[in-house]
Scaffold this motif. Structure first.
Motif, PDB file in Angstrom:
ATOM      1  N   LEU A  27      23.493  36.898 -27.892  1.00  0.00           N
ATOM      2  CA  LEU A  27      23.768  36.359 -29.065  1.00  0.00           C
ATOM      3  C   LEU A  27      25.127  36.690 -29.909  1.00  0.00           C
ATOM      4  O   LEU A  27      25.824  35.947 -30.039  1.00  0.00           O
ATOM      5  N   GLY A  28      25.491  37.834 -30.059  1.00  0.00           N
ATOM      6  CA  GLY A  28      26.504  38.407 -30.362  1.00  0.00           C
ATOM      7  C   GLY A  28      27.570  37.942 -29.753  1.00  0.00           C
ATOM      8  O   GLY A  28      28.767  37.422 -30.230  1.00  0.00           O
ATOM      9  N   CYS A  31      28.182  34.144 -30.028  1.00  0.00           N
ATOM     10  CA  CYS A  31      28.948  34.129 -31.541  1.00  0.00           C
ATOM     11  C   CYS A  31      30.597  34.298 -31.392  1.00  0.00           C
ATOM     12  O   CYS A  31      31.390  33.550 -32.074  1.00  0.00           O
ATOM     13  N   GLY A  34      32.269  31.684 -29.730  1.00  0.00           N
ATOM     14  CA  GLY A  34      32.201  30.338 -30.397  1.00  0.00           C
ATOM     15  C   GLY A  34      33.187  30.591 -31.518  1.00  0.00           C
ATOM     16  O   GLY A  34      33.964  29.520 -31.897  1.00  0.00           O
ATOM     17  N   VAL A  35      33.588  31.685 -31.961  1.00  0.00           N
ATOM     18  CA  VAL A  35      34.630  31.993 -32.995  1.00  0.00           C
ATOM     19  C   VAL A  35      35.950  31.878 -32.503  1.00  0.00           C
ATOM     20  O   VAL A  35      36.793  31.210 -32.935  1.00  0.00           O
TER      21      VAL A  35
END
Length: 109
Positions: A27-28, A31, A34-35
């Protein structure tokens, strides 16, 4: 990374890799991806300067969140920085909107 697993003295190789731990690491990573995509899209549609200004907005939001929600004190130095940064963002936004309005008017003429 692989060398860290082979010559590990910190205990990483002895860590119990549960499904939850692997999911949180994934998940990290998702993310972070996505950033990076968001940064690419913002710079592609605007400019690097606009991206820098949005980064300052994020910093101000973090400082204000800490003050309002976590009740962290604001030093005069912090307050001065917030006022200067916010003033710069407002002025930059004003100039950009003025330029866009002029471009629209020139295109209509």
């Amino acid at each position: 990374f692989l060398l860290a697993l082979v010559a590990d003295d910190s205990g990483l190789s002895h860590y119990e890799w549960t499904g939850g731990a692997v999911a949180l690491i994934g998940l990290g990573g998702l993310c972070a991806f996505g950033v990076n995509v968001t940064c690419y899209l913002v710079i592609g549609r605007t400019s690097p300067v606009t991206y820098g200004v949005t980064g300052h907005i994020k910093t101000l939001a973090i400082l204000l969140f800490g003050y309002m929600v976590l009740h962290q004190p604001f030093s005069p130095y912090n307050l001065c920085g917030v006022v200067i940064a916010f003033s710069g963002m407002v002025y930059y936004s004003y100039i950009k909107l003025k330029e866009q309005k002029e471009q629209i008017q020139a295109a209509e003429a």
